[in-house]
Design a protein around this motif. Structure first.
Motif, mmCIF file in Angstrom:
data_model
loop_
_atom_site.group_PDB
_atom_site.id
_atom_site.type_symbol
_atom_site.label_atom_id
_atom_site.label_comp_id
_atom_site.label_asym_id
_atom_site.label_seq_id
_atom_site.Cartn_x
_atom_site.Cartn_y
_atom_site.Cartn_z
ATOM 1 N N ASP A 164 25.757 37.796 43.049
ATOM 2 C CA ASP A 164 24.661 37.564 42.298
ATOM 3 C C ASP A 164 25.115 37.542 40.755
ATOM 4 O OD1 ASP A 164 22.229 36.963 41.588
ATOM 5 O OD2 ASP A 164 21.328 38.897 42.201
ATOM 6 N N ARG A 193 18.472 29.918 47.923
ATOM 7 C CA ARG A 193 18.823 31.201 48.230
ATOM 8 C C ARG A 193 18.334 32.006 49.397
ATOM 9 N NH1 ARG A 193 19.908 35.435 43.362
ATOM 10 N NH2 ARG A 193 21.088 33.668 42.431
ATOM 11 N N LEU A 242 23.156 38.671 48.889
ATOM 12 C CA LEU A 242 24.424 38.463 48.076
ATOM 13 C C LEU A 242 24.892 39.830 47.514
ATOM 14 C CD1 LEU A 242 22.534 35.896 45.354
ATOM 15 C CD2 LEU A 242 23.707 35.279 47.608
#
Length: 99
Positions: free
Chosen positions: A28, A51, A63
């Motif tokens: 991220d 995402r 992430l």
């Protein structure tokens, strides 16, 4: 890259130099956010959908964080890992199936 790391590790081991390889997955970061935005625009879907689709392909379903990647690097640099050289460590939530 893994081959180069292994070759360098072999060549430099006699000088007590360790060479290892870190492979990041979807961490991220601002760059990943930019890539997600570009993908959303090109696919005409929301960034959240991009995402969610990315995270669905990651076994841990999220992430990674910069801190998690940094911790892996710190481990390889630490005295605890002083007998590790020529290794490839994936920091990817299990996404990559092989090297």
């Amino acid at each position: 890259m893994a081959g180069i790391v292994k070759t360098l590790a072999d060549e430099l081991a006699g000088k007590n130099i360790r060479v290892n390889n870190l492979i990041p997955g979807r961490i991220d970061t601002d760059r990943v956010a930019q890539l997600d935005a570009a993908a959303a625009k090109s696919r005409n879907i929301s960034v959240e959908e991009v995402r969610a689709q990315s995270m669905a392909r990651i076994p841990l379903k999220r992430l990674g964080t910069i801190d998690e990647f940094g911790a892996a690097a710190a481990f390889l640099l630490s005295p605890t890992a002083q007998y590790i050289t020529g290794a490839t460590l994936r920091v990817d939530g299990g996404q990559m199936r092989s090297i």
